[in-house]
Design an enzyme around this catalytic site. Structure first.
Site, PDB file in Angstrom:
ATOM      1  N   SER A 243      52.426  20.857  48.991  1.00 23.72           N
ATOM      2  CA  SER A 243      53.271  21.930  49.529  1.00 23.72           C
ATOM      3  C   SER A 243      54.207  22.477  48.454  1.00 23.72           C
ATOM      4  CB  SER A 243      54.081  21.433  50.738  1.00 23.72           C
ATOM      5  OG  SER A 243      54.417  22.500  51.587  1.00 23.72           O
TER       6      SER A 243
ATOM      7  N   LYS B  87      48.150  20.428  57.316  1.00 21.00           N
ATOM      8  CA  LYS B  87      49.273  21.058  56.610  1.00 21.00           C
ATOM      9  C   LYS B  87      50.556  20.698  57.329  1.00 21.00           C
ATOM     10  CE  LYS B  87      51.042  23.206  53.267  1.00 21.00           C
ATOM     11  NZ  LYS B  87      52.089  22.158  53.322  1.00 21.00           N
TER      12      LYS B  87
ATOM     13  N   SER C 200      56.160  25.690  55.846  1.00 19.69           N
ATOM     14  CA  SER C 200      55.035  25.676  54.906  1.00 19.69           C
ATOM     15  C   SER C 200      53.664  25.744  55.567  1.00 19.69           C
ATOM     16  CB  SER C 200      55.102  24.418  54.030  1.00 19.69           C
ATOM     17  OG  SER C 200      56.127  24.537  53.075  1.00 19.69           O
TER      18      SER C 200
ATOM     19  N   LYS D  49      51.334  28.288  54.207  1.00 19.28           N
ATOM     20  CA  LYS D  49      50.444  28.153  53.050  1.00 19.28           C
ATOM     21  C   LYS D  49      48.969  28.126  53.440  1.00 19.28           C
ATOM     22  CE  LYS D  49      53.850  25.930  50.016  1.00 19.28           C
ATOM     23  NZ  LYS D  49      54.995  25.670  50.892  1.00 19.28           N
TER      24      LYS D  49
END
Length: 618
Positions: free
Chosen positions: A457, A562, A400, A403
């Site tokens: 997420s 993140k 992820s 993203k």
């Protein structure tokens, strides 16, 4: 006169005449290969194959002609003294040739026996990997299944294709844990390309020609060139099946850096027999150059992108060659090969290591004795200097962390952030079947979808953002690759917006640059650094909590964050924070952690890094 009395002189003369015949064939082949230097590798392969075939047919035809002439002659002609002396030596010449052929035949037979033994001892590969190979085989047009087997520990250092009637691919078990899934798939595609082309049979026939004409250097040169061109042809075929030449180039580079032959089992490894089709075959530099040329040719504007793509090709090839040249027996003995049972475990199971870099007193130049669980790590100061690193150049899945790029691409499009998006069945995860708190039909603004993707997420939110991008998911994918190219992230690749696909790959070094670029977007920095926030879904407020539990924690001043996780990528984290040094001076630091064993280990790594930063000077 007996048949043997006819055969020996005729064979001797045929062998002697082949000396100049072989030189002539070699000269013609060299001219043809020079003329085809920039052409398709299949043409050069055909030239080498025809030249090698001519090396076999010309002396064979000459031998048959001599036999027919001698059988029809009533009596042998009178010969000058020097020529008569040469004829007298022909039996010795033929005897020496026969001995050489016998030794070469023994070498070939032992190689075939070793391959047969390796086939018997190989173990079935995990079902998921057999399924991956079956899918690749279908893409390559193979009409029958090709078994995938794990070779015994210490027997191979790369995937190998063997067999004619019943081909199979042998895979070193250590590669299952040593290479990311996308790169290992690329190597398997290369081996399946050999199977598709029946290269094992071709190489076996090539070995027979070598055995019969072992004494002529042109034969060995042609055989070597034939093997090199064969690898180039297989690379091109595999790259077209993957629709991604760069991935195969990265796989070859990673394989060159990875040493699976070290440790106690290394002493049992023997060189591959000539008929085995190994992914390490051929010369690495021309192979990577060809693949990167394919990338340039497939680019929509190759004239603009050419220099950007040629540079990583040279860097990949050059670093691989340096790695191969620098390795020695002592270094190889220092890295144990994982046992087969450990090799088939998930990729993120590994022990932490100590990273030691030389310290420069009075400056943030190095972190000392930093044990980290993550397999890949990079810590940079605000000037981009490396404070600590651990395998930062290895291409791996990024989960992820994707993203962050998704958010940048969405914001670059300057769409209405208050526009309502709706989750549809297209946004449901069909790959990993991951859970989601957004049911099909859920409605939210684009602004809230961005927050859901960055803070929680949420995969369906990221998918909805890409689906509503101009041009849809395809337009988003093109924009994502263009963004990576604009940032100079040549080893990174993103095919979808969530990070669920293992084909989304990058390196710790390039992710640090990606995080620095994302931090320049105020919306991304502000959203991702919140410990919690509220969004509206279907008109109702919903509280989100950051997946990075360090955000908002005591003593943490995180300005960008993140996290990510998939089975292939392990636990990942990238963040940009203000860290306080020993003298109270605060510095911006970028941290990238990839492929940690679990969330606890990932957080522990981050805490160790912060503690070490606190011991550094200003």
């Amino acid at each position: 006169m007996s048949e043997l009395d006819l055969l020996v002189p005729a064979l001797g003369w045929a062998l002697l005449h082949f000396i100049w015949q072989g030189l002539l064939i070699g000269a013609l082949a060299a001219v043809a290969l020079a003329a085809l230097r920039g052409a398709d590798a299949r043409l050069r392969y055909a030239v080498c194959a025809l030249a090698l075939l001519a090396c076999l047919l010309l002396p064979s035809g000459h031998l048959l002609w001599l036999l027919s002439e001698r059988q029809s002659a009533s009596a042998p002609p009178a010969l000058p003294g020097w020529l008569a002396g040469l004829v007298a030596q022909l039996p010795a010449l033929v005897s020496a040739w026969s001995l050489g052929v016998g030794l070469m035949g023994l070498r070939l037979g032992l190689g075939l026996a070793w391959v047969a033994r390796l086939r018997r001892r190989a173990l079935p590969a995990p079902a998921e990997w057999q399924a991956r190979q079956d899918a690749l085989a279908r893409r390559l047009g193979l009409r029958r299944a090709v078994p995938l087997r794990l070779s015994p520990a210490g027997s191979l250092d790369a995937p190998v294709a063997i067999g004619c009637l019943k081909p199979l691919v042998l895979l070193p078990a250590a590669l299952l844990s040593g290479l990311p899934v996308p790169l290992l798939e690329a190597l398997l595609a290369h081996e399946l390309a050999h199977v598709r082309r029946q290269d094992y049979l071709a190489h076996l026939l090539q070995s027979l020609v070598e055995a019969l004409l072992f004494f002529h250097p042109v034969v060995w040169w042609l055989s070597s060139r034939l093997s090199q061109e064969r690898e180039l042809v297989a690379d091109a075929l595999a790259a077209r099946a993957l629709d991604d030449p760069r991935r195969l180039a990265q796989a070859l580079h990673a394989l060159a850096e990875l040493d699976v032959r070290a440790g106690p089992a290394a002493q049992d490894i023997r060189p591959l027999p000539p008929m085995a089709m190994s992914a390490r075959g051929g010369r690495l530099l021309p192979r990577i150059e060809q693949l990167m040329t394919m990338v340039m040719m497939s680019s929509s504007d190759s004239r603009v992108a050419g220099w950007k793509l040629a540079l990583p090709a040279l860097l990949l090839a050059g670093s691989s060659l340096l790695v191969q040249a620098a390795r020695g027996p002592a270094e190889n003995a220092a890295s144990p090969v994982p046992p087969p049972d450990a090799a088939v475990a998930p990729q993120h199971q590994h022990a932490g290591k100590v990273v030691e870099l030389p310290a420069e007193p009075g400056s943030m130049a190095a972190l000392l004795k930093l044990p980290v669980n993550a397999r890949h790590m990079l810590v940079l100061d605000e000037d981009g200097r490396v404070l600590a690193s651990k395998a930062p150049d290895v291409v791996v899945p990024i989960a992820s962390l994707t993203k962050l790029l998704t958010a940048m691409v969405v914001l670059d499009a300057r769409q209405d952030m208050d526009e309502t998006l709706q989750v549809t069945a297209e946004d449901v995860d069909r790959l990993k079947h991951s859970a989601s708190r957004l049911p099909v039909g859920a409605r939210m603004s684009r602004r809230d979808a961005l927050a859901l993707a960055l803070i929680s997420s949420e995969n369906r939110a990221a998918s909805a953002l890409a689906r509503s991008y101009p041009g849809g998911p395809e337009g988003f994918a093109r924009a994502a690759q263009a963004k990576l190219a604009a940032l100079g992230l040549n080893q990174s690749r993103v095919v979808e917006p969530t990070g669920l696909s293992p084909a989304n790959v990058s390196t710790a070094k390039e992710l640090a640059r990606l995080a620095a670029a994302a931090a320049r977007y105020p919306q991304i920095a502000e959203i991702s650094s919140r410990a919690k926030t509220k969004v509206s879904v279907n008109g109702r407020p919903r509280e989100l909590r950051n997946t990075n539990h360090l955000v908002g924690g005591k003593g943490w001043d995180i300005r960008l964050s993140k996290t990510g996780y998939t089975e292939e990528a392990g636990r990942c984290l990238t963040m940009r924070l203000l860290a306080e040094g020993k003298q109270g001076v605060r510095h911006f630091v970028t941290v990238v952690l990839l492929d940690a064993d679990g969330s606890a280990q990932r957080l522990a790594d981050a805490r160790r890094i912060r503690q070490s930063l606190g011991k550094l000077g200003g």
